[in-house]
Design a protein around this motif. Structure first.
Motif, PDB file in Angstrom:
ATOM      1  N   LEU A  27     -50.149  -9.415 -16.338  1.00  0.00           N
ATOM      2  CA  LEU A  27     -51.248  -9.325 -15.294  1.00  0.00           C
ATOM      3  C   LEU A  27     -52.780  -9.344 -16.066  1.00  0.00           C
ATOM      4  CD1 LEU A  27     -49.378  -8.133 -12.221  1.00  0.00           C
ATOM      5  CD2 LEU A  27     -49.988 -10.626 -12.707  1.00  0.00           C
ATOM      6  N   GLY A  28     -52.629  -8.354 -16.902  1.00  0.00           N
ATOM      7  CA  GLY A  28     -54.242  -8.211 -17.612  1.00  0.00           C
ATOM      8  C   GLY A  28     -54.647  -9.301 -18.222  1.00  0.00           C
ATOM      9  N   GLU A  29     -54.095 -10.202 -18.394  1.00  0.00           N
ATOM     10  CA  GLU A  29     -54.513 -11.465 -19.171  1.00  0.00           C
ATOM     11  C   GLU A  29     -54.730 -12.706 -18.149  1.00  0.00           C
ATOM     12  OE1 GLU A  29     -55.552 -10.825 -22.336  1.00  0.00           O
ATOM     13  OE2 GLU A  29     -54.532  -8.761 -22.379  1.00  0.00           O
ATOM     14  N   PHE A  30     -54.538 -12.437 -16.898  1.00  0.00           N
ATOM     15  CA  PHE A  30     -54.283 -13.514 -15.999  1.00  0.00           C
ATOM     16  C   PHE A  30     -55.702 -14.022 -15.367  1.00  0.00           C
ATOM     17  CE2 PHE A  30     -50.545 -15.139 -13.969  1.00  0.00           C
ATOM     18  CZ  PHE A  30     -49.492 -15.400 -14.907  1.00  0.00           C
ATOM     19  N   THR A  31     -56.898 -13.446 -15.632  1.00  0.00           N
ATOM     20  CA  THR A  31     -58.068 -13.840 -14.980  1.00  0.00           C
ATOM     21  C   THR A  31     -58.358 -15.263 -14.947  1.00  0.00           C
ATOM     22  OG1 THR A  31     -59.120 -11.438 -15.727  1.00  0.00           O
ATOM     23  CG2 THR A  31     -60.647 -13.340 -14.860  1.00  0.00           C
ATOM     24  N   LEU A  32     -58.260 -15.915 -16.003  1.00  0.00           N
ATOM     25  CA  LEU A  32     -58.673 -17.434 -16.006  1.00  0.00           C
ATOM     26  C   LEU A  32     -57.427 -18.055 -15.405  1.00  0.00           C
ATOM     27  CD1 LEU A  32     -59.896 -17.797 -19.919  1.00  0.00           C
ATOM     28  CD2 LEU A  32     -61.382 -17.708 -17.767  1.00  0.00           C
ATOM     29  N   HIS A  66     -59.819 -10.689  -8.230  1.00  0.00           N
ATOM     30  CA  HIS A  66     -59.250  -9.639  -7.112  1.00  0.00           C
ATOM     31  C   HIS A  66     -58.162  -9.847  -6.829  1.00  0.00           C
ATOM     32  CE1 HIS A  66     -60.119 -11.875  -3.734  1.00  0.00           C
ATOM     33  NE2 HIS A  66     -61.272 -12.393  -4.430  1.00  0.00           N
ATOM     34  N   CYS A  67     -57.515 -10.938  -6.658  1.00  0.00           N
ATOM     35  CA  CYS A  67     -56.045 -11.336  -6.203  1.00  0.00           C
ATOM     36  C   CYS A  67     -55.000 -10.708  -7.036  1.00  0.00           C
ATOM     37  CB  CYS A  67     -55.873 -13.023  -6.031  1.00  0.00           C
ATOM     38  SG  CYS A  67     -55.699 -13.849  -7.700  1.00  0.00           S
ATOM     39  N   LEU A  68     -55.643 -10.202  -8.296  1.00  0.00           N
ATOM     40  CA  LEU A  68     -54.495  -9.731  -9.259  1.00  0.00           C
ATOM     41  C   LEU A  68     -54.391  -8.057  -8.644  1.00  0.00           C
ATOM     42  CD1 LEU A  68     -55.500 -11.140 -12.790  1.00  0.00           C
ATOM     43  CD2 LEU A  68     -53.476 -11.763 -11.300  1.00  0.00           C
ATOM     44  N   LEU A  69     -55.248  -7.552  -8.164  1.00  0.00           N
ATOM     45  CA  LEU A  69     -55.045  -6.052  -7.525  1.00  0.00           C
ATOM     46  C   LEU A  69     -53.698  -5.787  -6.847  1.00  0.00           C
ATOM     47  CD1 LEU A  69     -58.924  -5.441  -6.775  1.00  0.00           C
ATOM     48  CD2 LEU A  69     -57.709  -5.143  -8.944  1.00  0.00           C
ATOM     49  N   PRO A  70     -53.231  -6.536  -5.878  1.00  0.00           N
ATOM     50  CA  PRO A  70     -52.112  -6.042  -5.249  1.00  0.00           C
ATOM     51  C   PRO A  70     -50.911  -5.830  -6.037  1.00  0.00           C
ATOM     52  CG  PRO A  70     -53.298  -7.551  -3.890  1.00  0.00           C
ATOM     53  CD  PRO A  70     -54.039  -7.776  -5.426  1.00  0.00           C
ATOM     54  N   PRO A  71     -50.452  -6.811  -7.094  1.00  0.00           N
ATOM     55  CA  PRO A  71     -49.279  -6.491  -7.715  1.00  0.00           C
ATOM     56  C   PRO A  71     -49.389  -5.381  -8.897  1.00  0.00           C
ATOM     57  CG  PRO A  71     -50.429  -8.612  -8.525  1.00  0.00           C
ATOM     58  CD  PRO A  71     -50.873  -8.291  -7.192  1.00  0.00           C
ATOM     59  N   LEU A  72     -50.582  -5.084  -9.388  1.00  0.00           N
ATOM     60  CA  LEU A  72     -51.187  -4.031 -10.306  1.00  0.00           C
ATOM     61  C   LEU A  72     -51.203  -2.851  -9.595  1.00  0.00           C
ATOM     62  CD1 LEU A  72     -53.808  -5.924 -12.379  1.00  0.00           C
ATOM     63  CD2 LEU A  72     -51.290  -4.954 -13.391  1.00  0.00           C
ATOM     64  N   ILE A  84     -59.396  -5.602 -16.257  1.00  0.00           N
ATOM     65  CA  ILE A  84     -59.852  -6.586 -15.205  1.00  0.00           C
ATOM     66  C   ILE A  84     -60.907  -6.256 -14.512  1.00  0.00           C
ATOM     67  CG2 ILE A  84     -57.630  -7.707 -15.243  1.00  0.00           C
ATOM     68  CD1 ILE A  84     -57.238  -6.723 -12.209  1.00  0.00           C
ATOM     69  N   SER A  85     -60.983  -4.836 -14.305  1.00  0.00           N
ATOM     70  CA  SER A  85     -62.397  -4.213 -13.572  1.00  0.00           C
ATOM     71  C   SER A  85     -63.677  -4.806 -14.273  1.00  0.00           C
ATOM     72  CB  SER A  85     -62.295  -2.554 -13.592  1.00  0.00           C
ATOM     73  OG  SER A  85     -62.806  -2.267 -14.780  1.00  0.00           O
ATOM     74  N   ALA A  86     -63.574  -4.961 -15.357  1.00  0.00           N
ATOM     75  CA  ALA A  86     -64.942  -5.429 -16.110  1.00  0.00           C
ATOM     76  C   ALA A  86     -65.115  -6.982 -15.588  1.00  0.00           C
ATOM     77  CB  ALA A  86     -64.946  -5.234 -17.685  1.00  0.00           C
ATOM     78  N   GLN A  87     -64.429  -7.593 -15.250  1.00  0.00           N
ATOM     79  CA  GLN A  87     -64.560  -8.966 -14.684  1.00  0.00           C
ATOM     80  C   GLN A  87     -64.688  -8.990 -13.337  1.00  0.00           C
ATOM     81  OE1 GLN A  87     -60.689 -10.017 -16.238  1.00  0.00           O
ATOM     82  NE2 GLN A  87     -61.184 -10.049 -18.302  1.00  0.00           N
ATOM     83  N   HIS A  88     -64.941  -7.797 -12.536  1.00  0.00           N
ATOM     84  CA  HIS A  88     -65.326  -8.225 -11.163  1.00  0.00           C
ATOM     85  C   HIS A  88     -67.051  -7.804 -11.081  1.00  0.00           C
ATOM     86  CE1 HIS A  88     -61.222  -6.833 -10.227  1.00  0.00           C
ATOM     87  NE2 HIS A  88     -61.505  -6.978  -9.035  1.00  0.00           N
ATOM     88  N   SER A  89     -67.610  -8.793 -10.073  1.00  0.00           N
ATOM     89  CA  SER A  89     -68.892  -8.377  -9.795  1.00  0.00           C
ATOM     90  C   SER A  89     -69.186  -7.092  -8.980  1.00  0.00           C
ATOM     91  CB  SER A  89     -69.486  -9.657  -8.947  1.00  0.00           C
ATOM     92  OG  SER A  89     -68.666  -9.325  -7.964  1.00  0.00           O
ATOM     93  N   PRO A  90     -70.423  -6.590  -9.318  1.00  0.00           N
ATOM     94  CA  PRO A  90     -70.661  -5.221  -8.507  1.00  0.00           C
ATOM     95  C   PRO A  90     -70.064  -5.100  -7.074  1.00  0.00           C
ATOM     96  CG  PRO A  90     -72.245  -5.744  -9.945  1.00  0.00           C
ATOM     97  CD  PRO A  90     -71.462  -6.773 -10.158  1.00  0.00           C
ATOM     98  N   ALA A  91     -70.327  -6.428  -6.218  1.00  0.00           N
ATOM     99  CA  ALA A  91     -70.040  -6.754  -4.864  1.00  0.00           C
ATOM    100  C   ALA A  91     -68.494  -6.682  -4.653  1.00  0.00           C
ATOM    101  CB  ALA A  91     -70.674  -7.771  -4.438  1.00  0.00           C
ATOM    102  N   ASP A  92     -67.649  -7.469  -5.685  1.00  0.00           N
ATOM    103  CA  ASP A  92     -66.465  -7.315  -5.618  1.00  0.00           C
ATOM    104  C   ASP A  92     -65.780  -6.033  -6.004  1.00  0.00           C
ATOM    105  OD1 ASP A  92     -66.173  -9.841  -4.967  1.00  0.00           O
ATOM    106  OD2 ASP A  92     -65.806 -10.748  -6.875  1.00  0.00           O
TER     107      ASP A  92
END
Length: 490
Positions: free
Chosen positions: A75-80, A89-95, A117-125
């Motif tokens: 899941l850590g490699e699932f961003t793309l 952010h949809c990866l947050l519930p399972p993690l 994946i936190s680094a891939q969130h915008s400040p708002a997200d």
């Protein structure tokens, strides 16, 4: 017929099989399927991965630890695969669910993926999705979720608003005061990382009190981790604040009743030395280091002995020689004859490094006698560590002085009446040859190598033959031709 089936059905058939495998009773099949999650996601497309696969995975997080570990990593490699940063952010519930399980390695991997994946969130997200997750974990009923939360503050704090930052500091304070030792231990382990991203004002007002409490915790496993935080905090504070806010805790830790805490101080000593600066080192750390070198526990003495060379190198040049000769060398002389072989071995691995610092006169007068004692030590590792570092001394006192002082001791060991002692020296010969060079080796030690070939003990003759092979590999074929006549006589 198969040819009449729509192409879409054919392409989705393997996906159905893989999803069935995720529900299979066979653990290995489920594990294999988890490892192919990226394949499933690619085939489903980003929309169906977000709306079908991720919810399915979230609902099925009750499995064997090895399956959950593989899932947390994937899941850590699932961003793309979920559509990029705007949908990460949809990866947050399972993690989040994985970060609360009982098995430590699974939680750690889930936290690692969350940090990634936190680094891939915008400040708002971050504020809308990630920070609420951190708060939920830090307020969880089970200690497992609270320990996981400790590793997430440092990655989200720098990119959120001042109000949210204050809230995060408050939550971290609660974790530092948690009733469960495992949670306080996790908080102590991440305090240094958190300190690096917190503003100096709040470092002093909020984090220093947390540090003081953890450094005085009733559990030694918490106190020893506070020592690591001490390094980070001291490096961030002005000198006056270090003396006032950090040093009382560091002095206390260096004399802690638990040897494990004192061991951690010894292990981190040179990092602490750099963090607190030259002045505090001179006034406080020199005495603390002496005490660690004389500690009643062998593990602490060994850890401190490992740091002797680095500690001495880092001393201010104006006081370096005086401090070494007055404060450190007397302790080193005692450790050379220590009852514990690990302590002696640790010292032997670094003591030669004092020669370049102290210069020729002090090396000849004070260090050479210690080297001689260590060369004759009954522990093979001590002898090996001395022989391995002869080049340090050679550079300072020269090959002639070295041959007059240390080589007689090596020759004496090589001719010892006990064959096991002779065997040990044979094994060091290729190393010694590399340290001394071909010309010097030929002049002083080559005849010994030939003598061993006719030793009355078979093990010595066998080792001598192998030794000769290694010497040829080191010096080359020209050296081998020059030695041929010697071997013919043998």
């Amino acid at each position: 017929m198969a040819s009449s089936d729509p192409p879409g059905d054919d392409s989705l058939y393997p996906i159905a099989v893989l999803i069935d495998e995720l529900r299979n009773e066979d653990v290995q099949l489920r594990l294999n399927s988890i490892k192919k999650l990226s394949t499933i996601a690619l085939a489903l497309g980003v929309e169906r991965t977000r709306t079908e696969l991720i919810p399915f995975l979230t609902d099925t997080i009750y499995d064997e630890d090895e399956v959950l570990l593989a899932l947390a990593e994937q899941l850590g490699e699932f961003t793309l695969l979920v559509g990029g940063p705007e949908h990460v952010h949809c990866l947050l519930p399972p993690l989040e669910s994985l970060a609360t399980v009982e098995e430590t390695v699974v939680r750690d991997k889930a936290v690692e993926s969350l940090r990634k994946i936190s680094a891939q969130h915008s400040p708002a997200d971050l504020e809308q999705h990630f920070v609420p997750l951190v708060k939920r974990l830090s307020s969880g009923d089970w200690f497992t979720s609270r320990t996981s939360a400790c590793g997430l503050f440092g990655v989200c704090y720098p990119r959120v608003s001042s109000t949210v930052k204050a809230d995060l500091r408050s939550h971290f304070r609660n974790l530092c005061q948690d009733d469960t030792p495992m949670v306080r231990r996790a908080a102590a382990g991440k305090l240094g990382e958190f300190a690096k991203v917190v503003e100096l004002e709040f470092l002093k007002s909020d984090l220093i009190p947390m540090f003081v409490n953890l450094a005085q915790d009733e559990q030694d496993s918490v106190r020893l981790l506070a020592v690591e935080a001490c390094v980070s905090i001291a490096s961030l504070l002005p000198q006056d604040d270090v003396e006032q806010l950090v040093m009382p805790m560091l002095r206390q830790a260096s004399e802690d009743k638990s040897w494990r805490v004192r061991y951690m101080v010894a292990d981190k000593f040179t990092d602490l030395q750099k963090a607190v600066g030259a002045e505090i080192t001179k006034t406080d750390l020199v005495l603390a280091f002496q005490n660690l070198l004389k500690d009643c526990e062998a593990e602490v003495r060994a850890a401190a002995a490992h740091k002797v060379k680095d500690f001495c190198q880092n001393l201010e040049p104006s006081v370096q020689e005086t401090v070494i000769m007055t404060n450190i060398l007397p302790c080193v002389k005692e450790l050379v004859s220590d009852a514990n072989q690990h302590v002696k071995s640790a010292l032997a691995s670094v003591i030669m490094g004092l020669s370049p610092i102290l210069g020729k006169h002090n090396t000849v007068e004070h260090l050479l006698p210690l080297f001689l004692l260590q060369l004759k030590d009954e522990c093979p590792e001590v002898r090996l560590n001395i022989i391995s570092n002869l080049d340090c001394v050679n550079e300072v006192i020269g090959i002639q002085q070295l041959s007059q002082s240390l080589l007689p001791a090596i020759v004496e060991l090589a001719e010892d009446s006990k064959w096991r002692v002779r065997l040990a020296i044979i094994e060091y010969m290729p190393l010694l040859a590399g340290q001394l060079g071909m010309e010097f080796f030929d002049e002083k030690l080559n005849s010994l190598c030939m003598t061993w070939l006719v030793d009355h003990v078979y093990a010595i003759r066998e080792a001598a033959t192998l030794n000769l092979k290694k010497l040829v590999e080191k010096f080359g074929s020209d050296w081998e031709i020059g030695r041929a006549s010697c071997r013919e006589r043998v």
